[in-house]
Motif scaffolding. Sequence first.
Motif, short mmCIF file in Angstrom:
data_model
loop_
_atom_site.label_atom_id
_atom_site.label_comp_id
_atom_site.label_asym_id
_atom_site.label_seq_id
_atom_site.Cartn_x
_atom_site.Cartn_y
_atom_site.Cartn_z
N ILE A 155 9.18 -5.65 -1.31
CA ILE A 155 8.62 -6.55 -0.31
C ILE A 155 7.36 -5.93 0.31
CG2 ILE A 155 9.05 -7.58 1.96
CD1 ILE A 155 11.98 -7.95 1.10
N ALA A 156 7.39 -4.62 0.53
CA ALA A 156 6.24 -3.94 1.13
C ALA A 156 4.98 -4.10 0.28
CB ALA A 156 6.56 -2.46 1.34
N LEU A 157 5.14 -4.06 -1.05
CA LEU A 157 3.98 -4.07 -1.94
C LEU A 157 3.59 -5.46 -2.44
CD1 LEU A 157 1.83 -2.44 -3.48
CD2 LEU A 157 3.50 -2.11 -5.32
N ILE A 158 4.54 -6.34 -2.64
CA ILE A 158 4.25 -7.59 -3.35
C ILE A 158 3.26 -8.47 -2.59
CG2 ILE A 158 6.18 -8.95 -2.41
CD1 ILE A 158 4.75 -8.99 -6.04
N GLY A 159 3.17 -8.31 -1.28
CA GLY A 159 2.20 -9.08 -0.52
C GLY A 159 0.76 -8.83 -0.95
N PHE A 160 0.49 -7.65 -1.50
CA PHE A 160 -0.85 -7.32 -1.98
C PHE A 160 -1.20 -8.11 -3.24
CE2 PHE A 160 0.14 -3.92 0.81
CZ PHE A 160 -1.01 -3.22 1.13
N TYR A 161 -0.18 -8.57 -3.97
CA TYR A 161 -0.41 -9.16 -5.28
C TYR A 161 -1.28 -10.43 -5.20
CZ TYR A 161 0.65 -10.98 -9.97
OH TYR A 161 0.56 -11.47 -11.25
N GLY A 162 -1.09 -11.20 -4.14
CA GLY A 162 -1.89 -12.41 -3.97
C GLY A 162 -3.38 -12.12 -3.77
N TRP A 163 -3.69 -10.86 -3.46
CA TRP A 163 -5.07 -10.44 -3.24
C TRP A 163 -5.65 -9.68 -4.44
CZ3 TRP A 163 -8.19 -10.56 1.38
CH2 TRP A 163 -7.62 -11.32 2.41
N PHE A 164 -4.84 -9.42 -5.46
CA PHE A 164 -5.31 -8.59 -6.58
C PHE A 164 -6.57 -9.17 -7.24
CE2 PHE A 164 -1.47 -5.79 -8.03
CZ PHE A 164 -1.47 -5.18 -6.79
N ASP A 165 -6.60 -10.49 -7.43
CA ASP A 165 -7.77 -11.11 -8.06
C ASP A 165 -9.03 -10.85 -7.24
OD1 ASP A 165 -6.18 -12.03 -10.08
OD2 ASP A 165 -6.27 -14.15 -9.52
N ALA A 166 -8.90 -10.93 -5.91
CA ALA A 166 -10.04 -10.68 -5.04
C ALA A 166 -10.47 -9.22 -5.11
CB ALA A 166 -9.70 -11.07 -3.60
N PHE A 167 -9.49 -8.31 -5.11
CA PHE A 167 -9.82 -6.89 -5.23
C PHE A 167 -10.61 -6.64 -6.52
CE2 PHE A 167 -5.57 -5.80 -2.93
CZ PHE A 167 -6.10 -6.24 -1.74
N GLU A 168 -10.14 -7.25 -7.60
CA GLU A 168 -10.78 -7.04 -8.90
C GLU A 168 -12.19 -7.61 -8.92
OE1 GLU A 168 -6.99 -6.88 -11.96
OE2 GLU A 168 -7.87 -8.82 -11.49
N LYS A 169 -12.35 -8.80 -8.35
CA LYS A 169 -13.66 -9.45 -8.37
C LYS A 169 -14.68 -8.65 -7.57
CE LYS A 169 -16.17 -13.63 -7.01
NZ LYS A 169 -16.08 -15.02 -6.49
N TYR A 170 -14.29 -8.22 -6.37
CA TYR A 170 -15.25 -7.54 -5.50
C TYR A 170 -15.37 -6.05 -5.83
CZ TYR A 170 -15.83 -11.78 -2.86
OH TYR A 170 -16.14 -13.08 -2.51
N GLY A 171 -14.37 -5.50 -6.51
CA GLY A 171 -14.44 -4.10 -6.91
C GLY A 171 -14.87 -3.91 -8.35
N ASN A 172 -14.94 -5.02 -9.09
CA ASN A 172 -15.36 -4.98 -10.50
C ASN A 172 -14.51 -4.00 -11.32
OD1 ASN A 172 -16.91 -5.68 -12.76
ND2 ASN A 172 -18.38 -4.03 -12.40
N PHE A 173 -13.19 -4.23 -11.30
CA PHE A 173 -12.27 -3.40 -12.09
C PHE A 173 -11.03 -4.22 -12.41
CE2 PHE A 173 -10.66 -3.09 -7.88
CZ PHE A 173 -9.34 -2.67 -7.93
N SER A 174 -10.18 -3.68 -13.28
CA SER A 174 -8.95 -4.35 -13.67
C SER A 174 -7.75 -3.54 -13.21
CB SER A 174 -8.91 -4.52 -15.20
OG SER A 174 -7.60 -4.86 -15.62
N ILE A 175 -6.93 -4.13 -12.35
CA ILE A 175 -5.73 -3.43 -11.90
C ILE A 175 -4.75 -3.28 -13.05
CG2 ILE A 175 -3.71 -3.59 -10.36
CD1 ILE A 175 -5.57 -4.96 -8.31
#
Length: 221
Positions: A155-175
Motif C-alpha cells: 500500500i505504501a508503494l503502489i500509490g506511486f504507480y499512477g505517477w510512473f508514466d509522468a515520472f518517465e515522461k519528465y525524467g526521460n527514462f524507463s522504470i
Amino acid sequence: MVDEVILLDYWPSMFGVRTRIALEEKNIKFGYREQDLFNKSALLLEMNPIHKKIPVLIHNGKPVCESLIQVEYVDETWPEKNPLLPSDPYQRANARFWGDFIDKMLPGLGKLMWGAKGEEQESGKKEFIEMLKKVESELGSRTYFGGETFGYMDIALIGFYGWFDAFEKYGNFSIEAECPKIIAWAKRCVKRDSVAKSLPDSEKVTELIPELKKKKRVQSL
C-alpha cells in the motif's frame, strides 16, 4: 453506533491512494470529499491545522493525519478483515521501516518533477532509481512484499504507480528497464479490486502536470 468515515483527499494524490486502498481492503464505507489544494477548504484547515495537507481521515468527527499513520489506524480500528500489518513484531517493524524509506524517495522525485533542470534533474532521477532498486531488492521474488499477503508495504508503494508514466515522461527514462520486478509487482497489485478502484488514471495524471507546475510557480511568487 454507525461509524462515520470521511476522507479529505485530492484525486491524483499518491498518498490519499494509500488510505483509499486500506479502507477498500477492509470494506469500510466512507464519504469522499475532493479538496482543492490551491484553495483549501475550512474543513481541511480545521481538521489538519498543523500541516494543512491531505489526506485527512475523519472517523466519527476525529481527524487522523498522514497517510501511513492512517493505514495503521484503519488496520487497528477494523482488525476483523484483511490484516494489513504483520502480527509478528519484527515483521511489523520492518514493514514500517520500508514504508518510511519509500517516503524518503520524495526529495528525488521533487527534483525530477517540479522545475529542476539539467544536473539537478538528473541527480533527482538517479536518486529515485537507486532508492527504487533497493525497494525492488527487498521485494525479491515474492508475490507481494509480505509474501503471498498484500499489505502495508504494498500500500505504501503502489500509490506511486499512477505517477510512473509522468515520472518517465519528465525524467526521460524507463522504470521497467531499471526495475522490472517492481512493474511486475504493480501489475499484480492492480488486479486487486481495492487498488483498481483507488489508483488515479495515469494518463490523466500526466496531463495534469503542466497545470500543477503552473500553479506551483504562481503560488511561489
